[in-house]
Design an enzyme around this catalytic site. Structure first.
Site, PDB file in Angstrom:
ATOM      1  N   SER A   1       4.316   1.318  -2.633  1.00  0.00           N
ATOM      2  CA  SER A   1       2.988   1.371  -2.219  1.00  0.00           C
ATOM      3  C   SER A   1       2.687   0.320  -1.011  1.00  0.00           C
ATOM      4  O   SER A   1       3.608  -0.474  -0.694  1.00  0.00           O
ATOM      5  CB  SER A   1       1.944   0.798  -3.590  1.00  0.00           C
ATOM      6  OG  SER A   1       0.541   0.919  -3.022  1.00  0.00           O
TER       7      SER A   1
ATOM      8  N   HIS B   1      -8.165  -4.243   7.689  1.00  0.00           N
ATOM      9  CA  HIS B   1      -8.497  -4.570   9.301  1.00  0.00           C
ATOM     10  C   HIS B   1      -9.994  -4.706   9.441  1.00  0.00           C
ATOM     11  O   HIS B   1     -10.688  -4.122   8.752  1.00  0.00           O
ATOM     12  CB  HIS B   1      -8.150  -3.411  10.192  1.00  0.00           C
ATOM     13  CG  HIS B   1      -6.764  -2.945  10.027  1.00  0.00           C
ATOM     14  ND1 HIS B   1      -5.631  -3.929  10.614  1.00  0.00           N
ATOM     15  CD2 HIS B   1      -6.116  -1.940   9.483  1.00  0.00           C
ATOM     16  CE1 HIS B   1      -4.581  -3.101  10.284  1.00  0.00           C
ATOM     17  NE2 HIS B   1      -4.627  -2.064   9.609  1.00  0.00           N
TER      18      HIS B   1
ATOM     19  N   CYS C   1       2.075   5.220  -5.097  1.00  0.00           N
ATOM     20  CA  CYS C   1       2.976   6.327  -6.017  1.00  0.00           C
ATOM     21  C   CYS C   1       3.144   5.780  -7.427  1.00  0.00           C
ATOM     22  O   CYS C   1       3.590   4.670  -7.822  1.00  0.00           O
ATOM     23  CB  CYS C   1       4.122   6.521  -5.465  1.00  0.00           C
ATOM     24  SG  CYS C   1       4.193   7.277  -3.863  1.00  0.00           S
TER      25      CYS C   1
END
EC number: 4.1.1.50
Length: 268
Positions: free
Chosen positions: A118, A123, A146
């Site tokens: 993963s 941001h 996943c």
């Protein structure tokens, strides 16, 4: 799809579906002078520094059961910050069946499931209008996994981690995995709306719009704060310091800004 939890883990190999949660939030403030704008940006940079954002993402990793492999963090000049985290399979403390249900995820208390690989990123974008007296802080968070658990289980914690006026939430499941007989599975859990992963007390505070493409496993929810109190949008003073015409003008500017962000269009 109506598979039992036991059937879901009877796969050919590992679960390589990619599930991505994109959480986008806005905080809006009226800053009348240059000094107020600079003070607001300084406050945001301190409140949401790369160090604090890293702590938030580490809690997200705990919630989705991930082991942190690498962290890259940066505070930018003149403003803003970014954190990128690579994670891998984490230890399994327990395997609750409710992780497959549409329900709000936990606040960080324990690891709830495992995944294979993963990444998690954030941001931030503080900015201000050059002449309209509006300052805005935006944060974009992406959680991609996943494995068995959906990153939507981290949504409840993310909402509680940010003071937000507007939220835009996207969830998409990509690729496919196979059951033990080789049959393709393009999604491994039921989902009708992202809203089902948001607690009722939060939903009561927001007006919400859904745009979902079920056949493509794409889900989208927009949220706008429902109750407007001008004192929450003034930086360094309260509305009792304003004249009646100032109250009206500032309220109109702020609500127009919020409507434009929520609907994604400029309003004349």
């Amino acid at each position: 799809m109506n598979l039992t939890p036991e059937q879901r883990i009877e796969l050919h190999g590992f679960n390589n579906l990619t599930k991505t949660l994109s959480f986008n939030m806005y905080d809006i403030c009226f800053t009348k002078t240059k000094e107020e704008r600079e003070a607001y940006i300084e406050y945001i940079d301190e409140e949401y520094s790369a160090e604090r954002l890293t702590k938030i993402l580490k809690s997200v990793a705990d919630i989705i059961g991930a082991h942190v492999l690498n962290i890259s963090q940066q505070d930018y000049v003149p403003q803003g910050a970014s954190v990128t985290m690579l994670v891998s399979e984490g230890p399994v403390v327990e395997v609750p069946t409710e992780s497959f249900n549409e329900s709000p995820g936990p606040l960080p208390e324990s690891v709830v499931m495992q995944l294979d690989k993963s990444h998690i990123t954030v941001h931030t974008y503080p900015e201000f209008h050059p002449s309209e007296g509006i300052s805005t802080f935006r944060a974009d968070i992406d959680v991609s996994t996943c494995g068995e658990i959906s990153p939507l289980k981290a949504l409840n914690f993310l909402i509680h981690s940010f003071d937000t006026d507007i939220m835009t939430i996207d969830y998409r499941v990509r690729g496919f995995t196979r059951d033990k007989n080789g049959h393709k599975l393009f999604i491994d859990h039921n989902i009708s709306s992202i809203q089902n992963y948001i607690p009722d007390e939060i939903k009561n505070e927001f007006d919400m719009i859904d745009v979902n493409i079920y056949q493509s496993n794409i889900f989208h929810t927009k949220c706008r704060i429902r109750y407007f109190d001008l004192n929450n949008y003034l930086f360094g003073y309260t509305k009792d310091k304003l004249k009646p015409h100032e109250l009206e003008e500032i309220t109109e500017r702020l609500t127009t800004e919020m409507d434009e962000i929520f609907y994604g269009t400029n309003i004349k």
